[in-house]
Write an enzyme that holds these catalytic residues in place. Sequence first.
Site, mmCIF file in Angstrom:
data_model
loop_
_atom_site.group_PDB
_atom_site.id
_atom_site.type_symbol
_atom_site.label_atom_id
_atom_site.label_comp_id
_atom_site.label_asym_id
_atom_site.label_seq_id
_atom_site.Cartn_x
_atom_site.Cartn_y
_atom_site.Cartn_z
ATOM 1 N N CYS A 1 -17.705 -44.523 24.807
ATOM 2 C CA CYS A 1 -16.765 -44.831 25.901
ATOM 3 C C CYS A 1 -15.658 -43.795 25.858
ATOM 4 C CB CYS A 1 -16.174 -46.239 25.741
ATOM 5 S SG CYS A 1 -14.782 -46.502 26.883
ATOM 6 N N CYS B 1 -18.484 -50.559 28.795
ATOM 7 C CA CYS B 1 -17.582 -50.738 27.653
ATOM 8 C C CYS B 1 -17.010 -52.168 27.677
ATOM 9 C CB CYS B 1 -16.455 -49.719 27.778
ATOM 10 S SG CYS B 1 -15.027 -50.131 26.785
ATOM 11 N N LYS C 1 -3.982 -49.441 35.307
ATOM 12 C CA LYS C 1 -3.625 -48.499 36.370
ATOM 13 C C LYS C 1 -4.029 -49.034 37.733
ATOM 14 C CE LYS C 1 -3.755 -44.117 33.979
ATOM 15 N NZ LYS C 1 -4.529 -42.936 33.683
ATOM 16 N N HIS D 1 4.702 -46.901 30.181
ATOM 17 C CA HIS D 1 4.835 -48.214 30.820
ATOM 18 C C HIS D 1 5.440 -49.185 29.815
ATOM 19 C CE1 HIS D 1 1.300 -49.562 28.649
ATOM 20 N NE2 HIS D 1 0.492 -48.721 29.272
ATOM 21 N N HIS E 1 4.163 -49.154 26.069
ATOM 22 C CA HIS E 1 4.662 -48.044 25.239
ATOM 23 C C HIS E 1 6.136 -48.277 24.897
ATOM 24 C CE1 HIS E 1 1.697 -45.859 28.039
ATOM 25 N NE2 HIS E 1 1.064 -46.052 26.903
ATOM 26 N N CYS F 1 -11.962 -45.122 25.511
ATOM 27 C CA CYS F 1 -11.666 -45.632 24.159
ATOM 28 C C CYS F 1 -11.801 -44.540 23.115
ATOM 29 C CB CYS F 1 -12.647 -46.708 23.715
ATOM 30 S SG CYS F 1 -12.574 -48.230 24.588
ATOM 31 N N HIS G 1 -13.057 -51.501 28.684
ATOM 32 C CA HIS G 1 -12.710 -50.928 29.984
ATOM 33 C C HIS G 1 -13.618 -51.365 31.126
ATOM 34 C CE1 HIS G 1 -10.614 -48.206 27.226
ATOM 35 N NE2 HIS G 1 -9.747 -48.140 28.209
ATOM 36 N N LYS H 1 -3.614 -58.073 32.394
ATOM 37 C CA LYS H 1 -3.578 -56.939 31.486
ATOM 38 C C LYS H 1 -2.932 -55.742 32.212
ATOM 39 C CE LYS H 1 -6.954 -54.865 28.386
ATOM 40 N NZ LYS H 1 -6.991 -53.462 28.656
HETATM 41 N N1 MSP Z 1 -3.211 -42.094 21.185
HETATM 42 C C1 MSP Z 1 -3.565 -43.358 20.676
HETATM 43 C C2 MSP Z 1 -2.783 -43.674 19.427
HETATM 44 C C3 MSP Z 1 -2.916 -42.709 18.309
HETATM 45 S S1 MSP Z 1 -1.867 -43.109 16.997
HETATM 46 C C4 MSP Z 1 -2.309 -42.112 15.779
HETATM 47 C C5 MSP Z 1 -3.294 -44.423 21.710
HETATM 48 N N2 MSP Z 1 -2.412 -44.118 22.688
HETATM 49 S S2 MSP Z 1 -1.978 -45.087 23.891
HETATM 50 O O1 MSP Z 1 -1.203 -44.272 24.793
HETATM 51 O O2 MSP Z 1 -3.096 -45.753 24.441
HETATM 52 O O3 MSP Z 1 -0.972 -46.087 23.279
HETATM 53 C C6 MSP Z 1 -1.388 -47.244 22.626
HETATM 54 C C7 MSP Z 1 -0.165 -47.973 22.123
HETATM 55 O O4 MSP Z 1 0.740 -48.251 23.201
HETATM 56 C C8 MSP Z 1 -0.478 -49.339 21.553
HETATM 57 O O5 MSP Z 1 -0.914 -49.296 20.226
HETATM 58 C C9 MSP Z 1 0.873 -50.000 21.686
HETATM 59 O O6 MSP Z 1 1.731 -49.483 20.704
HETATM 60 C C10 MSP Z 1 1.335 -49.517 23.053
HETATM 61 N N3 MSP Z 1 0.823 -50.378 24.121
HETATM 62 C C11 MSP Z 1 0.075 -49.975 25.179
HETATM 63 N N4 MSP Z 1 -0.143 -51.050 25.984
HETATM 64 C C12 MSP Z 1 0.433 -52.140 25.463
HETATM 65 C C13 MSP Z 1 0.594 -53.478 25.870
HETATM 66 N N5 MSP Z 1 0.058 -53.944 26.969
HETATM 67 N N6 MSP Z 1 1.334 -54.291 25.088
HETATM 68 C C14 MSP Z 1 1.936 -53.853 23.952
HETATM 69 N N7 MSP Z 1 1.806 -52.605 23.541
HETATM 70 C C15 MSP Z 1 1.004 -51.743 24.218
HETATM 71 O O7 MSP Z 1 -3.853 -45.493 21.587
#
Ligand code: MSP
Length: 656
Positions: free
Chosen positions: A128, A150, A303, A20, A23, A131, A153, A300
């Site tokens: 959680c 949590c 899903k 999304h 990412h 998390c 969440h 925020k």
């Molecule tokens: N798998 C772990 C990370 C392990 S790194 C060794 C994880 N994955 S995640 O799929 O949840 O991705 C989190 C990352 O996605 C955040 O740190 C950020 O880089 C990005 N983002 C996810 N949602 C976001 C926003 N709403 N805004 C900005 N970045 C975001 O955590």
Amino acid sequence: MTIPPFYITTPIYYVNDVPHLGHAYTTIAADALARFHRMHGDDTWFLTGTDEHGQKIDQAAAKRGVSPKQLADEVVVRFQETWKRLDVANDDFIRTTDQRHKDVVTEMWKRIEGAGDIYEGSYAGWYCIPCEVFYPETQLEDGKGDEKCCPIHKSPVTWVEEPSYFFAMSKYQERLLQHIADHPDFIQPENYRNEVVAFVKSGLRDLSVSRTTFKWGIPVPGHPEHVIYVWIDALTNYISALGLPGSERYERFWPATCHLIGKDILRFHAVYWPCMLMSAGLPLPKTIFAHGWWTVRGEKISKSLPATRVDPVQLADDVGADALRYFLLREVPLGNDGDFSYEALLGRFNAELANDLGNLINRCLTLTGKSADGKVPEPQAQPAGDAHEQLAACARKVAVEARAAYESYAPSRALESIWALVREANTYVNTTQPWKLAKQPDAAAELAYVLRAALEAIAWVARMVWPVMPEKATAILAQVGAGDAAPTWPEPDSWSRDLPAGAAVARPDPLFPRIDADGAKTLLAKWIPADATTDAEAKPQAEAKPAGPTITFDEFKKLELRVAQVLSAEPVPKTKKLLRLQVDVGEEQPRQVVAGIAEAYEPAALVGKKVILVANLAPATIRGVESRGMILAAGDKQILGLSGLDNDVPAGTIVR
Ligand code: MSP
């Protein structure tokens, strides 16, 4: 001479969700920084990947009735295809189910164990699953009945009691604090460093690093009934993708230059990971840069809220990957939180890409076609006159400023600075009026200088935005005759001598076609789900004012309303509300107008706009600046919008 390495990573993304906007943001930012360093000749390596182990993935797969590996194999393709579509040029893609990864995680465990930092115990606490974290009771929120939830969440947490291996993290508290104090660049931006220091000072506890309650993970060496805690597994990807110490790639790139992450996972990166590395006897990354969090139209990303599920691929298909990349990196400074709205995306597209940059390119290509046989003119001595020096000085300054901004992880500042050159180049063309020079036989050298300088300014802009907009920048360079060689950063000394004389410039072919009101309506209808009104949008309607006294038609006729195009805009110093505009009203000279719209409009967003001007208002001096006319805007105390036209009407046209 040794070439400096630049190794940048993104988090590895969980495969229980498809890519999304959040990412995409991290990955695009890392890509732009990697491209910037690559174009400077640094030995650059850019890693991204997916996090595929753990209970969260296991449960998501069970829900779908597939194995966790099947789920991962399916979703990983979505990530890889998305990055390709967004023009992300990663050098490697690591999956935690790769054998190369499992080998290094096992080795990491053995190193930590060898340092005497692993011991057996048992763990009990509130866990959680989304998390993958235990929470102290004090941080939990009340749910239905006796349920504990949590804090992130809001879903129920589970009480977990199990035998577990522990990592003696508390041992590294003082060393970590010392490292942070000795390396001011280690955790950036500064507010996050302070947050981490406060957390570490409050006392580090040992960390539970294995689980027996699920099996989807890497087994603890010698104790296969335990799997290694997901965060040790996940963090080690930054090394496993390079190889073990001693391997060619490890020696070349470790320690990483920058782990770019979202602020949500700062503690894992800035506390757990460094302690693990210290225990394993490995060097720490140079910088952990935490960027802010995007909300979507005030909510925020979640899903359960379809309105927040911004699909980066869809946007890339509709406005172009480069425009999306530009918007995300320009809209908010990397460390700050931001709110995404489709309207803001379209606003910047039209104002900054279609108008500021697009018009500049098209004007210059047309002028070169008409007055220089469609070829880059020969270099000329700089003619006398402020305008030429102003453009040269601006170009040189921006080349230095924008480079420094990219180097310090500030792409939005780099873009802001580059747009100062775009605006300056527009002003330059307005002031030097090459179409008039073309009619003066004795002005041939000046005309050649002006056209060349304008084309060079465009080429410099293209080279500096290349890390953010690689495809469009390459196309712009080809259009202005710079060829298709890999772009390099402009050197201040080579101003006005860069482009090959005689090279053919293209006919205008808009790279950012303006999205008109109907186009915008269609796109918004497509992007925003029908049931997608968010709380943030439920704004009260502006109250209609009661009608005042009427006027006769003759009285109305006294007003001279004209279409005016904004040529330049800048704040009036020492005021909050005022902008000084130069507008084209179809007269010999542009007019200067002071407008009280600074709180509602960025100067840059105004350039190119066509508005309606009260042209026969008596001149007035406002805060020391002469104003000849007034532009019409909606809103009383607060400006809500500018008067505009639904067709491209020439400046100066009378409005009735
Ligand atoms: N798998 C772990 C990370 C392990 S790194 C060794 C994880 N994955 S995640 O799929 O949840 O991705 C989190 C990352 O996605 C955040 O740190 C950020 O880089 C990005 N983002 C996810 N949602 C976001 C926003 N709403 N805004 C900005 N970045 C975001 O955590």
